[in-house]
Structure formats: C-alpha cells, structure tokens
Scaffold this active site. Structure first.
Site, PDB file in Angstrom:
ATOM      1  N   SER A 116     -33.934  62.693 -35.527  1.00 23.90           N
ATOM      2  CA  SER A 116     -33.522  61.307 -35.336  1.00 23.90           C
ATOM      3  C   SER A 116     -33.164  61.000 -33.894  1.00 23.90           C
ATOM      4  O   SER A 116     -32.673  59.914 -33.591  1.00 23.90           O
ATOM      5  CB  SER A 116     -32.331  60.980 -36.253  1.00 23.90           C
TER       6      SER A 116
ATOM      7  N   ASP B  75     -36.583  54.772 -37.470  1.00 22.61           N
ATOM      8  CA  ASP B  75     -37.504  53.951 -38.256  1.00 22.61           C
ATOM      9  C   ASP B  75     -38.372  53.059 -37.379  1.00 22.61           C
ATOM     10  O   ASP B  75     -39.540  52.802 -37.693  1.00 22.61           O
ATOM     11  CB  ASP B  75     -36.721  53.069 -39.232  1.00 22.61           C
ATOM     12  N   GLU B  76     -37.809  52.592 -36.277  1.00 24.32           N
ATOM     13  CA  GLU B  76     -38.519  51.648 -35.420  1.00 24.32           C
ATOM     14  C   GLU B  76     -39.671  52.292 -34.651  1.00 24.32           C
ATOM     15  O   GLU B  76     -40.459  51.599 -34.018  1.00 24.32           O
ATOM     16  CB  GLU B  76     -37.535  50.976 -34.446  1.00 24.32           C
TER      17      GLU B  76
ATOM     18  N   GLY C  33     -33.513  55.140 -43.211  1.00 25.93           N
ATOM     19  CA  GLY C  33     -32.587  54.293 -43.945  1.00 25.93           C
ATOM     20  C   GLY C  33     -33.121  52.904 -44.220  1.00 25.93           C
ATOM     21  O   GLY C  33     -32.958  52.384 -45.328  1.00 25.93           O
TER      22      GLY C  33
ATOM     23  N   TYR D 169     -31.427  68.999 -39.637  1.00 27.99           N
ATOM     24  CA  TYR D 169     -31.275  67.575 -39.333  1.00 27.99           C
ATOM     25  C   TYR D 169     -30.724  67.457 -37.916  1.00 27.99           C
ATOM     26  O   TYR D 169     -29.581  67.816 -37.647  1.00 27.99           O
ATOM     27  CB  TYR D 169     -30.338  66.918 -40.345  1.00 27.99           C
TER      28      TYR D 169
ATOM     29  N   SER E 177     -26.858  59.913 -43.802  1.00 28.93           N
ATOM     30  CA  SER E 177     -26.106  58.823 -43.171  1.00 28.93           C
ATOM     31  C   SER E 177     -26.125  57.577 -44.036  1.00 28.93           C
ATOM     32  O   SER E 177     -25.076  56.966 -44.291  1.00 28.93           O
ATOM     33  CB  SER E 177     -26.709  58.514 -41.799  1.00 28.93           C
ATOM     34  N   SER E 178     -27.304  57.184 -44.512  1.00 25.26           N
ATOM     35  CA  SER E 178     -27.410  56.003 -45.366  1.00 25.26           C
ATOM     36  C   SER E 178     -26.679  56.201 -46.683  1.00 25.26           C
ATOM     37  O   SER E 178     -26.174  55.255 -47.283  1.00 25.26           O
ATOM     38  CB  SER E 178     -28.885  55.683 -45.648  1.00 25.26           C
TER      39      SER E 178
ATOM     40  N   LYS F  55     -35.788  67.298 -39.436  1.00 21.78           N
ATOM     41  CA  LYS F  55     -35.761  65.832 -39.359  1.00 21.78           C
ATOM     42  C   LYS F  55     -35.184  65.494 -37.995  1.00 21.78           C
ATOM     43  O   LYS F  55     -34.048  65.856 -37.683  1.00 21.78           O
ATOM     44  CB  LYS F  55     -34.896  65.228 -40.459  1.00 21.78           C
TER      45      LYS F  55
ATOM     46  N   GLY G 146     -37.304  60.420 -37.590  1.00 21.53           N
ATOM     47  CA  GLY G 146     -36.064  59.787 -38.005  1.00 21.53           C
ATOM     48  C   GLY G 146     -35.939  58.334 -37.604  1.00 21.53           C
ATOM     49  O   GLY G 146     -35.636  57.484 -38.445  1.00 21.53           O
TER      50      GLY G 146
END
Length: 305
Positions: free
Chosen positions: A170, A195-196, A212, A140, A51-52, A168, A193
């Site tokens: 997310s 990040d937070e 990302g 993914y 995605s990034s 992975k 996945g």
C-alpha cells in the site's frame, strides 16, 4: 516454487468493512448480507480485519466473530484472507490459529504498531504468525500507517519460505511494487494497495489488488480488470480515471470509512458508523453523499451494460 495455489489470490479482493449495529456491537447478520453482495458481484475474495475492517479498533474476540460470520456465508465461494496484525504478537498468533480453524485461505499482517521496531523485531513478529499455522502468509506493507518501511532484503529473506506467498503493498510507489515483484520472483504474489493506481500497479507487475474503496463500487474495479485482461488499455484507463474521481470525492469527507459506509447504506447495506476516532458523516454531508451515491450508481450501470 510455492506449493500453494496462488492463482486463487489474484484479481479483485475487497477489503471488508467493519459492520456494527446501532449500539456499536458486531452485527453478524449484516456481515453475512454484505459478504453475500460481494460474492454476487463477482470479486475474487475478501480481506477481513484490515484497515477498512477496523481490525485495530476491535478486540480479538470481536475479530474472530467477524471472520466466523464471513466464513459461514461465503467461505466456500470466495478466497478469504484474514488480516491478523495486532500490537501484540500473541494476539496475532491467536488470530492466525483461529483463522486456520475456521477454514480461511491465508493470513496477512502489518508489522506490530506503536513501537518503533527494528527489522529483526518485525521479522520475529511475522515469523511467529507464520509458524503458528499451515496457512500461507501475505506480508502487508503500509509504511504510512505503521512507520516501518519494508526493505527489499527483508522481503527477499521472508519470501524464501514456502508459506510466504506474497505482499500487499500500500506504499504509493509503483517502482517499489515492481522491485518487490522482481525480488520475490514470478510465482510470488504482489497485490496492489492504493486503489487510485490499481491499473498502474497491474501494468507494472501486480497480480491483483486489495482495496477499501472496492467495497462501494466493486463493479467498477472489475471493469478495469476486465479491460486490462482484454488488452483494452485506453478503456481501462478511462475507467480508472472515473474511479479516481469517486475516490477524490470520498476523501473529501471527514473520514473515508464514514463516507464509504454512508454510500453503502444508500445502496441498501446498513453497516453502522465507524468506531472513534474514525468519524462518521454528518447530516451536513447528506446532500454531497447523495450526489456521490448517484454518480457511482450511474457509473455501475454503464460498466455492467
């Protein structure tokens, strides 16, 4: 038990950004420079074409060009996972074969997008990619963009193959992450996945993460990981909270990718604007971008002291 070395896929893996010149074409020189920065930062690996990396907005030939530049610069130093997901299975297969030819370490893919696919269709799509090379495969799972929700039963079935070494995830549920880890077994990789919630993912069973926003502040995610490994959970939590403040700020701009690229430009890495329909930042965003850049820089200094 898998015959692949799964240890090399654990830890912090940066989701590599798309890198363009002023005309919007792939900029291989800037790709190599950015990849070198990540290698020097100490991360475990790079996830290319996700995605990034705007893989869905690039042609097959462009995606090959990106990977070739990354491999030429850091392929012998970092673990390189190549996202080969595409709307057409034949394109995903072509990208997987290319990844193997240039020496990448694993391939990964979302389900084919646009069409609403049955589990049988998704399985056939992934199986074609798996069968195309001898590389290990990482599922993914990102249902919020693909519209497909991976079931534990399909995951378990796929994980029976030696080549399928992990997932992975997310999706936002850490419970689902834990359930996938339980279904896959102890030597099945589960990579966080969102990040937070990196620390939350690690604490409930994730073997590492692919993200990302790692790309604008890899030093901060490495700090969280170091604290976690040392059992300093309160300190790890402190750094996750500080990272989350930065993520909230990044998400306040018209597009996350436009904001990340603007921050990297201030850090000395010019990688162009995102491709439409992803939006760049504008001149009206300059003051807030500068403030966020200073905030991230200050935190990096504290994290690396």
């Amino acid at each position: 038990m898998t015959t692949y070395d799964i240890a090399r896929f654990k830890g912090i893996t940066v989701a590599f950004y798309a890198v363009y010149n002023e005309q919007g074409a792939i900029n291989t020189e800037a790709i190599r420079r950015l990849a070198r920065y990540y290698a020097q930062s100490g991360v475990q690996g790079l996830y290319v074409g996700g995605s990034s990396g705007e893989g869905m907005l690039q042609s097959v030939e462009e995606r090959k060009l990106v990977l070739e530049a990354v491999m030429a610069e850091v392929g012998s130093e970092l673990t390189v996972i190549v996202h080969v997901g595409a709307p057409a299975t034949q394109d995903s297969v072509a990208l997987a074969i290319h990844a193997a030819a240039v020496g990448a370490h694993a391939v990964s893919a979302v389900p084919a997008i646009y069409y609403r696919l049955s589990p049988q269709s998704v399985e056939a799509h992934w199986q074609a990619i798996i069968d195309a090379t001898n590389l290990p495969f990482i599922i993914y799972h990102i249902p919020q963009t693909t519209g497909f929700h991976l079931s534990t039963s399909l995951l378990t079935k796929m994980a029976e193959q030696d080549k399928v070494i992990g997932v992975k995830i997310s999706a936002e549920s850490t419970f689902e992450l834990q359930q996938f880890k339980a279904a896959g077994g102890s030597d099945f990789l589960v990579l966080n996945g969102p990040d937070e919630q990196y620390l939350a993912g690690r604490s409930i069973g994730a073997d590492g993460g692919i993200g990302g926003t790692y790309g604008v502040m890899p030093e901060l995610f490495l700090k969280i990981e170091k604290c976690y490994q040392q059992g300093e959970m309160a300190e790890a939590q402190k750094w996750q909270f500080l990272v989350n403040e930065c993520i909230v700020d990044l998400l306040s701009f018209p597009s996350l990718y436009g904001a990340c690229k603007a921050i990297l430009k201030l850090r000395g890495y010019e990688i162009g604007a995102p491709r439409l329909p992803l939006l760049p930042v504008t001149d009206n965003d300059a003051v807030r971008i500068e403030a966020l850049y200073r905030k991230i820089e200050d935190l990096i200094v504290q994290a690396t002291e």
